[in-house]
Design a protein around this motif. Sequence first.
Motif, PDB file in Angstrom:
ATOM      1  N   GLY A 114       5.739  82.608  28.443  1.00 39.55           N
ATOM      2  CA  GLY A 114       6.966  81.999  27.950  1.00 39.55           C
ATOM      3  C   GLY A 114       7.967  81.618  29.024  1.00 39.55           C
ATOM      4  O   GLY A 114       8.982  81.012  28.712  1.00 39.55           O
ATOM      5  N   TYR A 115       7.702  81.957  30.293  1.00 42.48           N
ATOM      6  CA  TYR A 115       8.603  81.516  31.343  1.00 42.48           C
ATOM      7  C   TYR A 115       8.498  79.995  31.439  1.00 42.48           C
ATOM      8  O   TYR A 115       7.444  79.406  31.221  1.00 42.48           O
ATOM      9  N   PHE A 116       9.597  79.376  31.768  1.00 42.45           N
ATOM     10  CA  PHE A 116       9.745  77.933  31.763  1.00 42.45           C
ATOM     11  C   PHE A 116       9.936  77.483  33.208  1.00 42.45           C
ATOM     12  O   PHE A 116      10.851  77.947  33.880  1.00 42.45           O
ATOM     13  N   LEU A 117       9.062  76.623  33.701  1.00 40.24           N
ATOM     14  CA  LEU A 117       9.109  76.170  35.092  1.00 40.24           C
ATOM     15  C   LEU A 117       9.476  74.690  35.131  1.00 40.24           C
ATOM     16  O   LEU A 117       8.842  73.874  34.456  1.00 40.24           O
ATOM     17  N   ILE A 118      10.483  74.349  35.906  1.00 37.84           N
ATOM     18  CA  ILE A 118      10.868  72.947  36.081  1.00 37.84           C
ATOM     19  C   ILE A 118      10.528  72.555  37.513  1.00 37.84           C
ATOM     20  O   ILE A 118      11.026  73.147  38.464  1.00 37.84           O
ATOM     21  N   PHE A 119       9.655  71.559  37.644  1.00 37.71           N
ATOM     22  CA  PHE A 119       9.199  71.091  38.950  1.00 37.71           C
ATOM     23  C   PHE A 119       9.822  69.731  39.263  1.00 37.71           C
ATOM     24  O   PHE A 119       9.887  68.854  38.401  1.00 37.71           O
ATOM     25  N   ARG A 120      10.254  69.559  40.498  1.00 34.74           N
ATOM     26  CA  ARG A 120      10.709  68.264  41.009  1.00 34.74           C
ATOM     27  C   ARG A 120       9.760  67.895  42.141  1.00 34.74           C
ATOM     28  O   ARG A 120       9.517  68.695  43.049  1.00 34.74           O
ATOM     29  N   TYR A 121       9.194  66.716  42.093  1.00 34.64           N
ATOM     30  CA  TYR A 121       8.182  66.283  43.058  1.00 34.64           C
ATOM     31  C   TYR A 121       8.798  65.379  44.111  1.00 34.64           C
ATOM     32  O   TYR A 121       9.447  64.381  43.791  1.00 34.64           O
ATOM     33  N   GLU A 122       8.598  65.744  45.369  1.00 36.51           N
ATOM     34  CA  GLU A 122       9.037  64.921  46.491  1.00 36.51           C
ATOM     35  C   GLU A 122       7.833  64.093  46.937  1.00 36.51           C
ATOM     36  O   GLU A 122       6.906  64.620  47.544  1.00 36.51           O
ATOM     37  N   VAL A 123       7.841  62.822  46.599  1.00 44.14           N
ATOM     38  CA  VAL A 123       6.692  61.949  46.814  1.00 44.14           C
ATOM     39  C   VAL A 123       6.321  61.854  48.287  1.00 44.14           C
ATOM     40  O   VAL A 123       5.142  61.960  48.648  1.00 44.14           O
ATOM     41  N   ASP A 124       7.309  61.686  49.171  1.00 43.32           N
ATOM     42  CA  ASP A 124       7.025  61.486  50.594  1.00 43.32           C
ATOM     43  C   ASP A 124       6.293  62.662  51.216  1.00 43.32           C
ATOM     44  O   ASP A 124       5.407  62.479  52.038  1.00 43.32           O
TER      45      ASP A 124
END
Length: 151
Positions: A114-124
């Motif tokens: 149930g933990y919620f993970l928010i990922f932000r992707y750095e394309v470079d």
Amino acid sequence: MEKRKRGRPRKNIKPLISEEEGKLAVIGTSSPPVSRPPEFFKLFLSDWSSQQLKLPKHFSREFGESMKERSRIKDELCGEVWDVCVGKSEDGSVYFLSGKGWEDFINYHSLENGYFLIFRYEVDSSSFTVKVFTTNACKKSVPTAYAYITN
């Protein structure tokens, strides 16, 4: 008898948006929209996520081809970094694979169902920044051992 109005009189407020030819347009903007790194969320389910974490289909289609076999996950809160293996299936799905980096990440955060993970992707750099939220919907704090060492 005249009905009495209550409260303060309304001020003459100009709208921020106007309707023109059926389309909404923002008034007063001259610069193009800011391009932001792609983000997605995943719900951690220990039965599946502890072995591998499947990234969203739309994300995989958009960025899967350009992703490297090894990626980095950086915790936004404490700055810790984990090297993880990235796998790609024939159908185009992308996964964080079980191995030292992914398992270390799970153990460091003591991830539970149930933990919620928010990922932000750095394309470079083909790397991710992550925010971890617990089942009470609050951001997970720095683990006690880490907080003790840095104080």
